[in-house]
Motif scaffolding. Structure first.
Motif, PDB file in Angstrom:
ATOM      1  N   UNK A  24     -29.146 -11.036 -16.407  1.00  0.00           N
ATOM      2  CA  UNK A  24     -29.360  -9.583 -16.358  1.00  0.00           C
ATOM      3  C   UNK A  24     -29.736  -9.162 -14.945  1.00  0.00           C
ATOM      4  N   UNK A  25     -30.586  -9.943 -14.297  1.00  0.00           N
ATOM      5  CA  UNK A  25     -30.991  -9.634 -12.923  1.00  0.00           C
ATOM      6  C   UNK A  25     -29.782  -9.680 -11.987  1.00  0.00           C
ATOM      7  N   UNK A  26     -28.906 -10.649 -12.170  1.00  0.00           N
ATOM      8  CA  UNK A  26     -27.726 -10.763 -11.313  1.00  0.00           C
ATOM      9  C   UNK A  26     -26.776  -9.583 -11.508  1.00  0.00           C
ATOM     10  N   UNK A  27     -26.592  -9.166 -12.753  1.00  0.00           N
ATOM     11  CA  UNK A  27     -25.716  -8.027 -13.030  1.00  0.00           C
ATOM     12  C   UNK A  27     -26.289  -6.750 -12.418  1.00  0.00           C
ATOM     13  N   UNK A  32     -26.351  -2.431  -8.429  1.00  0.00           N
ATOM     14  CA  UNK A  32     -27.211  -1.564  -7.634  1.00  0.00           C
ATOM     15  C   UNK A  32     -26.968  -1.752  -6.138  1.00  0.00           C
ATOM     16  N   UNK A  33     -26.764  -2.975  -5.681  1.00  0.00           N
ATOM     17  CA  UNK A  33     -26.626  -3.240  -4.253  1.00  0.00           C
ATOM     18  C   UNK A  33     -25.437  -2.504  -3.625  1.00  0.00           C
ATOM     19  N   UNK A  39     -25.317   4.712   0.028  1.00  0.00           N
ATOM     20  CA  UNK A  39     -26.233   5.842   0.169  1.00  0.00           C
ATOM     21  C   UNK A  39     -26.278   6.464   1.559  1.00  0.00           C
ATOM     22  N   UNK A  40     -26.231   5.694   2.650  1.00  0.00           N
ATOM     23  CA  UNK A  40     -26.263   6.349   3.962  1.00  0.00           C
ATOM     24  C   UNK A  40     -25.064   7.251   4.241  1.00  0.00           C
ATOM     25  N   UNK A  41     -23.984   7.077   3.498  1.00  0.00           N
ATOM     26  CA  UNK A  41     -22.778   7.860   3.733  1.00  0.00           C
ATOM     27  C   UNK A  41     -22.672   9.090   2.835  1.00  0.00           C
ATOM     28  N   UNK A  42     -23.654   9.304   1.966  1.00  0.00           N
ATOM     29  CA  UNK A  42     -23.633  10.444   1.058  1.00  0.00           C
ATOM     30  C   UNK A  42     -24.147  11.681   1.789  1.00  0.00           C
TER      31      UNK A  42
END
Length: 66
Positions: A24-27, A32-33, A39-42
């Protein structure tokens, strides 16, 4: 002084639960990554617009003088 009255504590890892949580953590990290990387391009549209007419007028005046 207390004595251990016949109790034997055990420490172990339940492999099935740990593997499920790791999956679950890997998914979540995979989902998310990449989003975090974008995000910087939004552009939220929070910047003020420039007064283009004034900038162009100033540019034309500068060309005539120089």
């Amino acid at each position: 002084m207390q004595t251990n009255s016949g109790r034997s504590p055990e420490l172990s890892v339940e492999a099935d639960d740990a593997a499920g949580q790791g999956g679950v953590a890997a998914v979540l990290a995979a989902l998310v990554a990449p989003i975090a990387g974008l995000l910087p391009f939004v552009d939220l549209g929070l910047a003020e617009d420039a007064n283009c007419a004034a900038l162009l007028a100033d540019r034309n005046t500068t060309r005539r003088e120089g």
